[in-house]
Design a protein around this motif. Sequence first.
Motif, PDB file in Angstrom:
ATOM      1  N   ARG A  59     -15.017 -10.381 -46.497  1.00 49.01           N
ATOM      2  CA  ARG A  59     -15.974  -9.316 -46.186  1.00 49.01           C
ATOM      3  C   ARG A  59     -15.187  -8.095 -45.716  1.00 49.01           C
ATOM      4  O   ARG A  59     -14.283  -8.211 -44.873  1.00 49.01           O
ATOM      5  CB  ARG A  59     -16.943  -9.773 -45.092  1.00 49.01           C
ATOM      6  CG  ARG A  59     -18.024  -8.754 -44.758  1.00 49.01           C
ATOM      7  CD  ARG A  59     -19.075  -9.288 -43.799  1.00 49.01           C
ATOM      8  NE  ARG A  59     -19.849 -10.394 -44.334  1.00 49.01           N
ATOM      9  CZ  ARG A  59     -20.897 -10.269 -45.155  1.00 49.01           C
ATOM     10  NH1 ARG A  59     -21.298  -9.068 -45.523  1.00 49.01           N
ATOM     11  NH2 ARG A  59     -21.539 -11.324 -45.589  1.00 49.01           N
ATOM     12  N   GLU A  60     -15.501  -6.918 -46.273  1.00 54.08           N
ATOM     13  CA  GLU A  60     -14.792  -5.691 -45.905  1.00 54.08           C
ATOM     14  C   GLU A  60     -15.791  -4.643 -45.438  1.00 54.08           C
ATOM     15  O   GLU A  60     -16.937  -4.636 -45.893  1.00 54.08           O
ATOM     16  CB  GLU A  60     -14.005  -5.131 -47.103  1.00 54.08           C
ATOM     17  CG  GLU A  60     -13.088  -6.133 -47.784  1.00 54.08           C
ATOM     18  CD  GLU A  60     -11.868  -6.523 -46.957  1.00 54.08           C
ATOM     19  OE1 GLU A  60     -11.719  -6.016 -45.821  1.00 54.08           O
ATOM     20  OE2 GLU A  60     -11.062  -7.352 -47.431  1.00 54.08           O
ATOM     21  N   THR A  61     -15.340  -3.760 -44.552  1.00 58.07           N
ATOM     22  CA  THR A  61     -16.260  -2.782 -43.970  1.00 58.07           C
ATOM     23  C   THR A  61     -15.870  -1.355 -44.332  1.00 58.07           C
ATOM     24  O   THR A  61     -14.697  -1.035 -44.508  1.00 58.07           O
ATOM     25  CB  THR A  61     -16.299  -2.910 -42.439  1.00 58.07           C
ATOM     26  OG1 THR A  61     -14.973  -2.787 -41.944  1.00 58.07           O
ATOM     27  CG2 THR A  61     -16.880  -4.239 -42.021  1.00 58.07           C
ATOM     28  N   SER A  62     -16.889  -0.529 -44.434  1.00 58.39           N
ATOM     29  CA  SER A  62     -16.729   0.916 -44.622  1.00 58.39           C
ATOM     30  C   SER A  62     -17.480   1.602 -43.501  1.00 58.39           C
ATOM     31  O   SER A  62     -18.438   1.046 -42.950  1.00 58.39           O
ATOM     32  CB  SER A  62     -17.308   1.354 -45.963  1.00 58.39           C
ATOM     33  OG  SER A  62     -16.634   0.732 -47.028  1.00 58.39           O
ATOM     34  N   LEU A  63     -17.046   2.826 -43.182  1.00 65.47           N
ATOM     35  CA  LEU A  63     -17.585   3.543 -42.033  1.00 65.47           C
ATOM     36  C   LEU A  63     -17.688   5.008 -42.391  1.00 65.47           C
ATOM     37  O   LEU A  63     -16.779   5.558 -43.022  1.00 65.47           O
ATOM     38  CB  LEU A  63     -16.617   3.354 -40.858  1.00 65.47           C
ATOM     39  CG  LEU A  63     -16.775   4.252 -39.655  1.00 65.47           C
ATOM     40  CD1 LEU A  63     -18.004   3.870 -38.859  1.00 65.47           C
ATOM     41  CD2 LEU A  63     -15.527   4.167 -38.780  1.00 65.47           C
ATOM     42  N   ALA A  66     -20.932  -3.511 -44.470  1.00 62.68           N
ATOM     43  CA  ALA A  66     -20.073  -4.682 -44.652  1.00 62.68           C
ATOM     44  C   ALA A  66     -20.447  -5.346 -45.970  1.00 62.68           C
ATOM     45  O   ALA A  66     -21.606  -5.691 -46.193  1.00 62.68           O
ATOM     46  CB  ALA A  66     -20.252  -5.651 -43.495  1.00 62.68           C
ATOM     47  N   ASP A  67     -19.464  -5.491 -46.851  1.00 61.28           N
ATOM     48  CA  ASP A  67     -19.693  -5.923 -48.227  1.00 61.28           C
ATOM     49  C   ASP A  67     -18.927  -7.219 -48.489  1.00 61.28           C
ATOM     50  O   ASP A  67     -17.772  -7.356 -48.069  1.00 61.28           O
ATOM     51  CB  ASP A  67     -19.186  -4.820 -49.167  1.00 61.28           C
ATOM     52  CG  ASP A  67     -19.370  -5.143 -50.634  1.00 61.28           C
ATOM     53  OD1 ASP A  67     -20.455  -5.649 -50.989  1.00 61.28           O
ATOM     54  OD2 ASP A  67     -18.441  -4.892 -51.417  1.00 61.28           O
ATOM     55  N   ARG A 126      -7.834  -0.510 -47.179  1.00 62.68           N
ATOM     56  CA  ARG A 126      -8.745   0.501 -46.670  1.00 62.68           C
ATOM     57  C   ARG A 126      -8.181   1.895 -46.968  1.00 62.68           C
ATOM     58  O   ARG A 126      -6.965   2.092 -46.946  1.00 62.68           O
ATOM     59  CB  ARG A 126      -8.843   0.293 -45.162  1.00 62.68           C
ATOM     60  CG  ARG A 126      -9.715   1.210 -44.365  1.00 62.68           C
ATOM     61  CD  ARG A 126      -9.632   0.817 -42.894  1.00 62.68           C
ATOM     62  NE  ARG A 126      -9.907  -0.593 -42.735  1.00 62.68           N
ATOM     63  CZ  ARG A 126     -11.141  -1.115 -42.708  1.00 62.68           C
ATOM     64  NH1 ARG A 126     -12.191  -0.334 -42.793  1.00 62.68           N
ATOM     65  NH2 ARG A 126     -11.310  -2.402 -42.580  1.00 62.68           N
ATOM     66  N   THR A 128     -24.449  -7.530 -48.992  1.00 62.22           N
ATOM     67  CA  THR A 128     -23.997  -6.321 -48.310  1.00 62.22           C
ATOM     68  C   THR A 128     -25.013  -5.975 -47.246  1.00 62.22           C
ATOM     69  O   THR A 128     -26.224  -6.062 -47.498  1.00 62.22           O
ATOM     70  CB  THR A 128     -23.883  -5.160 -49.330  1.00 62.22           C
ATOM     71  OG1 THR A 128     -23.007  -5.563 -50.385  1.00 62.22           O
ATOM     72  CG2 THR A 128     -23.340  -3.898 -48.685  1.00 62.22           C
ATOM     73  N   VAL A 188     -22.157   1.937 -40.660  1.00 60.07           N
ATOM     74  CA  VAL A 188     -21.157   0.920 -40.987  1.00 60.07           C
ATOM     75  C   VAL A 188     -21.752   0.020 -42.058  1.00 60.07           C
ATOM     76  O   VAL A 188     -22.921  -0.383 -41.955  1.00 60.07           O
ATOM     77  CB  VAL A 188     -20.785   0.076 -39.758  1.00 60.07           C
ATOM     78  CG1 VAL A 188     -19.791  -1.018 -40.150  1.00 60.07           C
ATOM     79  CG2 VAL A 188     -20.211   0.937 -38.660  1.00 60.07           C
ATOM     80  N   SER A 224     -25.842  -2.991 -43.961  1.00 58.74           N
ATOM     81  CA  SER A 224     -25.470  -1.725 -43.328  1.00 58.74           C
ATOM     82  C   SER A 224     -26.317  -1.516 -42.095  1.00 58.74           C
ATOM     83  O   SER A 224     -27.489  -1.900 -42.053  1.00 58.74           O
ATOM     84  CB  SER A 224     -25.718  -0.551 -44.280  1.00 58.74           C
ATOM     85  OG  SER A 224     -24.821  -0.587 -45.363  1.00 58.74           O
TER      86      SER A 224
END
Lengths: 327, 327, 327
Positions: C315-319, C307-308, C25, C286, C305, C288
């Motif tokens: 699975r990884e998340t971005s914010l 989640a991909d 991250r 993905t 948020v 969101s």
Amino acid sequence: QTNVTVGGLVDVYAGTRQLSGQADRAGVVHSGGMTTSWFGFKGSEDLGGGLKAEFALTGFFQGDTGQSGRGFNGDTLFSRDANVGLAGSFGRVQLGRGLAPNFLPTVLFNPFGDSFGFSPLVVHANTPGSGGWGSGVNAADTGWSNQIIYTTPKLGGLTANVHYQFGEQAGDTGINNVGVNALYFNGPIGLTAFYHDAELSNPVPAVSTTRQKTFMVGGSYDFKVVKAFATWQRNKNELATTEAEVSTDKLYSVGLSAPIGNGNALLAYANTKRDLAAGADTKRNTFSVGYDYFLSKRTDVYGVVMADKVEGFDRETSLGLGIRHRF
Amino acid sequence: QTNVTVGGLVDVYAGTRQLSGQADRAGVVHSGGMTTSWFGFKGSEDLGGGLKAEFALTGFFQGDTGQSGRGFNGDTLFSRDANVGLAGSFGRVQLGRGLAPNFLPTVLFNPFGDSFGFSPLVVHANTPGSGGWGSGVNAADTGWSNQIIYTTPKLGGLTANVHYQFGEQAGDTGINNVGVNALYFNGPIGLTAFYHDAELSNPVPAVSTTRQKTFMVGGSYDFKVVKAFATWQRNKNELATTEAEVSTDKLYSVGLSAPIGNGNALLAYANTKRDLAAGADTKRNTFSVGYDYFLSKRTDVYGVVMADKVEGFDRETSLGLGIRHRF
Amino acid sequence: QTNVTVGGLVDVYAGTRQLSGQADRAGVVHSGGMTTSWFGFKGSEDLGGGLKAEFALTGFFQGDTGQSGRGFNGDTLFSRDANVGLAGSFGRVQLGRGLAPNFLPTVLFNPFGDSFGFSPLVVHANTPGSGGWGSGVNAADTGWSNQIIYTTPKLGGLTANVHYQFGEQAGDTGINNVGVNALYFNGPIGLTAFYHDAELSNPVPAVSTTRQKTFMVGGSYDFKVVKAFATWQRNKNELATTEAEVSTDKLYSVGLSAPIGNGNALLAYANTKRDLAAGADTKRNTFSVGYDYFLSKRTDVYGVVMADKVEGFDRETSLGLGIRHRF
């Protein structure tokens, strides 16, 4: 916002391009069929007593891709103008990047103006050819960086500009570009001349191995039914170090512009004879015919055909149908 | 157009440049004799309840060539400001590219302001020297990208800024730049201080091998006949990995600005002592004297001489005669 | 200045980014959480008789660093728009750089609009993935250079666009991109479709080794309490020379947008199945969820948020927490 004016010009055409010496034709959407597209910021401030401060920050761009500059590496964001100066009864002094002495005499004395795509004179003077022709006739770009320009007041229709470009080379203040031009307009008559002694390239003033001395004259006469143009110039290139001759170009052009309907029919021809100190001499001639129709003062549409011939190669034609809009 | 203001500043001078350690003098037309030239777009929107949205998109450029940025590779189109934020009774929060904590304390506490060409303090703090001197005293640029800035409300003349620049390195959120500064103005008195802990470069936040911790204080007093300035700072560089000492710079500056006629006479001196953990220590001192004459609020002309000396090299002088115009 | 409008949008967020397949991250301040930041100049001129001249010169930029373009090499100054055209009862013809046929059907038919950071559909369609996923689903960019665009008049809620991009390759006028799209809006109903046959990249139209044929359909329905979106597309890639199949992507997306308070709750999902002619097939999905709160018509703040997941990777998340301001 009273201190700055935002303005510019977008000129894009669809057509085909093929110069003499190029193997094949390409279908294109290109920028600058009649005028090189540009945008930017200008302003002037009244300082009292007839004195004005003036600035211009304008840049060329490619109207077909959005690319900054004129499509070659090294062109800057404000490649057209980046200068500030003072103007008054003494004339005008500008510091920064601005016109080269060859620009106005070239573009004001041919019927296609500042068309780098289709004006035979501009194409010969300022753009490279194909088929081994190499670079255009005028060295050192149509705009100079790191420059001081002095413009005289207008004296009975006559204006003159003195240009000095610093080489900015440590310990060798003698390397620079210098030039002068004169423009005279009175009723139907227009006359011009320029001289430059140029050894630097732009915008980074790299020192060239050749030094060019150029003398050019031009004239126009407006017969109302038709306006006639003619120019002649000689560009002599020598080695910067030994002053040994490298080559000499002799370029002349003639043109006609005739108001027809709400537009102008345009016809122009340019001819260059290139004498090389080493190697065979060569010749190039190019003519263009077009019609430029004005939808308004700010917007015109045009159609042009250009035929280009370098000695030893076939004559090839280019064609453009475009729109030019000033803002 | 009520949502956006177009503005900027063009500053160009003609003169000569030679820093101590440079072999020879160069005649130049350069940009930014007194202020780095810039252009751009700004605006603010009243959101009600004392809340405002604000943005700024401004970029530096070279007024002598039209080049975008400050003349070094990697400078962005909007190298001066690219941020958006909210302001209210709580102060202001900005996201994006903006000032580094070292900028305002440096340029507001010397008589030559933000002159990267001729202010001794700015030249020492933020530009490289010659003769083996290497980089300027402050690391991490005068503007930071990828930043959150919090500015306090003004409290009796005191404003403080907290700066946090993200390193944007995957898996290592500890790499970043942080800094704070404070500015106090009350009648004739001005006081300032900044601290930064910096390990990233700009605009792409590449991680440096050295980490710099800097503390600076400054003050000014306006005696009316003359305004006096003084600053002192210590910049400590250590290896980012082992925290082993690399070098320490101690830089002080003093200056005077005196209103004379319709302008200001300017005098300033800066002195840096550079202690290297490996290798011989060295010193540099620079002074400048100038006169800045205002033709209007927006336009001034100036003349400056700067004399620079790095230990072991001759003192060399630079000279500029220029014009600065705000739009 | 009545001939030109200066405008744009700044969108910057603070947050963290990690796509599926990325090892770690990163904490970031990034540009374009909801809309790609841009600035520029537009204008139109009434030519009489229902005819108008129109131009647009707009460029993307990074609101976190001030960098021109969308953060990849080769993006031009006016990467968003550089075109001029005529509009009237016949519709509109534009010459230059402008939208690709895939753009409007994609961004108007998902709840996150043109968010290249967080819209699952746009992320799948137009941005590269990690973990060996490679490039996005749509070839040939969301804007095309060297283009002629014809837009029909609006016929009972229906508009169609025909796009033709010149390859500008000498002697091979057959290399180009073509595409069409249609947009229909009537009360609560929205419908769209596009087709493109694309073989060139942008802005320099380099010829690709693969040729892509894509068909996409989408729809939306506004139930007032919630607005629903759905799209489906198939992208078939083949070798440009032999027409041998390379890969086929099938991408569908669904989404909801619900007005809550002074903003919208947003929810969206995209799923792509990638069939490779050589090698194992793979999948990506993905989703969101976000809330977009409007401080005014021109300014909103948002939290999202995403989640991909790429098959075979976690699975990884971005914010992101950001602010978007139109000027």
